[in-house]
Scaffold this motif. Structure first.
Motif, PDB file in Angstrom:
ATOM      1  N   UNK A 133     -17.299 -13.315  44.968  1.00  0.00           N
ATOM      2  CA  UNK A 133     -18.487 -13.263  46.622  1.00  0.00           C
ATOM      3  C   UNK A 133     -17.658 -13.219  47.081  1.00  0.00           C
ATOM      4  N   UNK A 134     -17.082 -14.102  47.385  1.00  0.00           N
ATOM      5  CA  UNK A 134     -16.338 -14.425  49.269  1.00  0.00           C
ATOM      6  C   UNK A 134     -15.321 -12.755  48.778  1.00  0.00           C
ATOM      7  N   UNK A 135     -14.575 -12.539  48.064  1.00  0.00           N
ATOM      8  CA  UNK A 135     -14.058 -11.160  48.023  1.00  0.00           C
ATOM      9  C   UNK A 135     -14.804  -9.687  48.166  1.00  0.00           C
ATOM     10  N   UNK A 168      -8.160 -17.962  40.147  1.00  0.00           N
ATOM     11  CA  UNK A 168      -8.650 -19.205  39.580  1.00  0.00           C
ATOM     12  C   UNK A 168      -7.922 -19.455  38.143  1.00  0.00           C
ATOM     13  N   UNK A 169      -8.303 -20.548  38.381  1.00  0.00           N
ATOM     14  CA  UNK A 169      -7.740 -21.091  36.467  1.00  0.00           C
ATOM     15  C   UNK A 169      -8.803 -21.660  35.575  1.00  0.00           C
ATOM     16  N   UNK A 170     -10.374 -21.465  36.586  1.00  0.00           N
ATOM     17  CA  UNK A 170     -11.404 -22.105  35.686  1.00  0.00           C
ATOM     18  C   UNK A 170     -12.378 -20.682  36.074  1.00  0.00           C
ATOM     19  N   UNK A 171     -12.143 -19.653  34.929  1.00  0.00           N
ATOM     20  CA  UNK A 171     -12.949 -18.331  35.136  1.00  0.00           C
ATOM     21  C   UNK A 171     -14.147 -19.037  34.684  1.00  0.00           C
ATOM     22  N   UNK A 172     -14.762 -19.745  33.967  1.00  0.00           N
ATOM     23  CA  UNK A 172     -16.430 -20.433  33.203  1.00  0.00           C
ATOM     24  C   UNK A 172     -16.928 -20.497  34.330  1.00  0.00           C
ATOM     25  N   UNK A 230     -13.433  -8.368  38.585  1.00  0.00           N
ATOM     26  CA  UNK A 230     -14.695  -8.228  39.742  1.00  0.00           C
ATOM     27  C   UNK A 230     -13.830  -8.964  41.561  1.00  0.00           C
ATOM     28  N   UNK A 231     -12.339  -8.967  40.863  1.00  0.00           N
ATOM     29  CA  UNK A 231     -11.520  -8.643  42.110  1.00  0.00           C
ATOM     30  C   UNK A 231     -10.512 -10.471  42.224  1.00  0.00           C
ATOM     31  N   UNK A 232     -10.835 -11.222  40.979  1.00  0.00           N
ATOM     32  CA  UNK A 232     -10.432 -11.902  41.004  1.00  0.00           C
ATOM     33  C   UNK A 232      -9.191 -11.917  39.337  1.00  0.00           C
ATOM     34  N   UNK A 233      -7.970 -12.582  39.799  1.00  0.00           N
ATOM     35  CA  UNK A 233      -6.967 -12.934  39.168  1.00  0.00           C
ATOM     36  C   UNK A 233      -6.934 -14.000  38.171  1.00  0.00           C
ATOM     37  N   UNK A 234      -7.114 -13.943  36.616  1.00  0.00           N
ATOM     38  CA  UNK A 234      -7.322 -15.175  35.858  1.00  0.00           C
ATOM     39  C   UNK A 234      -6.536 -14.685  34.419  1.00  0.00           C
ATOM     40  N   UNK A 235      -5.801 -15.620  34.011  1.00  0.00           N
ATOM     41  CA  UNK A 235      -5.550 -15.498  32.666  1.00  0.00           C
ATOM     42  C   UNK A 235      -5.686 -15.327  31.523  1.00  0.00           C
ATOM     43  N   UNK A 236      -5.357 -14.253  30.947  1.00  0.00           N
ATOM     44  CA  UNK A 236      -6.170 -13.736  28.970  1.00  0.00           C
ATOM     45  C   UNK A 236      -5.507 -14.249  28.707  1.00  0.00           C
ATOM     46  N   UNK A 237      -5.596 -14.641  27.169  1.00  0.00           N
ATOM     47  CA  UNK A 237      -5.046 -15.007  26.146  1.00  0.00           C
ATOM     48  C   UNK A 237      -5.875 -14.724  24.968  1.00  0.00           C
TER      49      UNK A 237
END
Length: 257
Positions: free
Chosen positions: A124-126, A112-116, A154-161
Motif C-alpha cells: 500500500x505504501x508502494x 519483506x521477510x514477513x510476507x504473511x 505487488x511491488x514487494x520483494x520476497x523470498x520464495x522456496x
C-alpha cells in the motif's frame, strides 16, 4: 475507514497486541540479545556490528529506550512489552522520510521477510508513492539466494522456496537484488524489515523498516545511524488486517493519502 487519531491508534496497537503486552516472550527477547552480543551474524540482520555490542546489557538498554521493553535485567521470563507511543513516534519519523521521497520523486525498493504479515502494508505504501511520482524499483528476474528465489509480488520483494513464500531474517536476498541492480539502478530508499532492511542500510542506502522486540539489530542500526528509522511492533500478529489502521496513519502523516 477514518484515519485514527494518535490516542486512538495507540489504543488499537495495544488492543491488537501490535504493541503493549506483545506475544513475544521475555526469555526469547533476552536470548536474541545475548546471541547478538555473542557475535552470531544471524541476529545482526545484515548489519556489521563488529565488537561494539558485546555486552547484552547494553543491547537491553537500547531496546528499553527505542522499543520499550522492560529495562530490568532481573526480569528473565514471562511478559515483555513494546511501548505504543514509541511505535507512533517512529511512524512519524518514517512519514517524514516518505514525504522526502515523494518530493524528490525517488526510486524506492520494498521488501519483506514477513510476507504473511507485512506484504500488504508495504504494498500500500508502494502504491501511494508511485501515485506521488516515485519510481518503485522492479527487481530483475531470476535472482537466487539461500537456495531459493528472490521474487516480487505487488511491488514487494520476497523470498520464495518450494512454491511458498518464506519468513526469513537473511540479508542474502537483499544482496542479490542490490548486486543485480548495480550502482546505476541503486534505490534512493529501501522500505523493508529484517535482513532486507539491515543490509540495505549497511550498504549505504537510506533504509527504514519494522522490527519486533526480539530483533534488536535494527534498533541498534538506528542508534548508530546506519538505519534511518526502525519502527517497533510485533511483526506477525493474529490478523494482517490489524496493520491497516497503522498504515493509514502512516500514509496520512506522509501526505500520501
Amino acid at each position: 475507514m477514518p484515519i485514527l487519531s494518535r490516542p486512538a491508534l495507540v489504543e488499537h496497537l495495544v488492543r491488537t497486541r501490535i504493541a503493549g503486552d506483545v506475544a513475544t516472550p521475555r526469555d526469547n527477547n533476552l536470548s536474541h540479545y545475548r546471541k547478538l552480543a555473542n557475535g552470531d551474524p544471524h541476529y545482526w540482520l545484515g548489519l556489521e556490528l563488529g565488537d561494539r555490542w558485546t555486552d547484552e546489557q547494553d543491547v537491553l538498554a537500547v531496546m528499553a529506550e527505542r522499543c520499550g521493553v522492560n529495562d530490568d535485567p532481573a526480569h528473565r521470563s514471562g511478559q515483555d512489552t513494546i511501548d505504543p507511543d514509541l511505535t507512533v513516534d517512529a511512524l512519524d519519523r518514517m512519514a517524514a522520510r516518505l514525504r522526502k521521497a515523494a518530493a524528490g520523486k525517488e526510486r524506492v525498493l520494498f521488501a519483506t521477510g514477513h510476507p504473511g504479515a507485512l506484504i500488504d502494508a508495504h504494498s500500500r505504501v508502494a502504491a501511494a508513492l508511485r501515485a506521488a511520482g516515485c519510481e518503485i524499483v522492479r527487481i530483475p528476474g531470476g535472482l537466487v539466494a539461500d537456495e531459493g528465489y528472490v521474487v516480487q509480488f505487488a511491488d514487494v520483494a520476497v523470498f520464495e522456496r518450494g512454491a511458498s513464500l518464506w519468513h526469513t531474517h537473511s540479508p542474502e536476498p537483499m544482496n542479490a537484488i542490490l548486486d543485480a541492480l548495480g550502482e546505476d539502478g541503486r534505490p534512493d530508499l529501501v522500505v523493508a524489515d529484517h535482513g532486507w532492511a539491515g543490509r540495505a542500510g549497511q550498504r549505504g542506502i537510506d533504509s527504514v523498516g519494522y522490527a519486533d522486540c526480539n530483533d534488536p539489530a535494527l534498533f541498534i542500526g538506528e542508534a548508530e545511524g546506519t538505519m534511518q528509522v526502525t519502527i517497533p511492533l510485533d511483526d506477525h500478529v493474529l490478523d494482517p488486517r490489524y496493520y491497516e489502521p497503522l498504515t493509514d496513519y502512516l500514509l496520512d502523516a506522509s501526505g500520501l493519502l
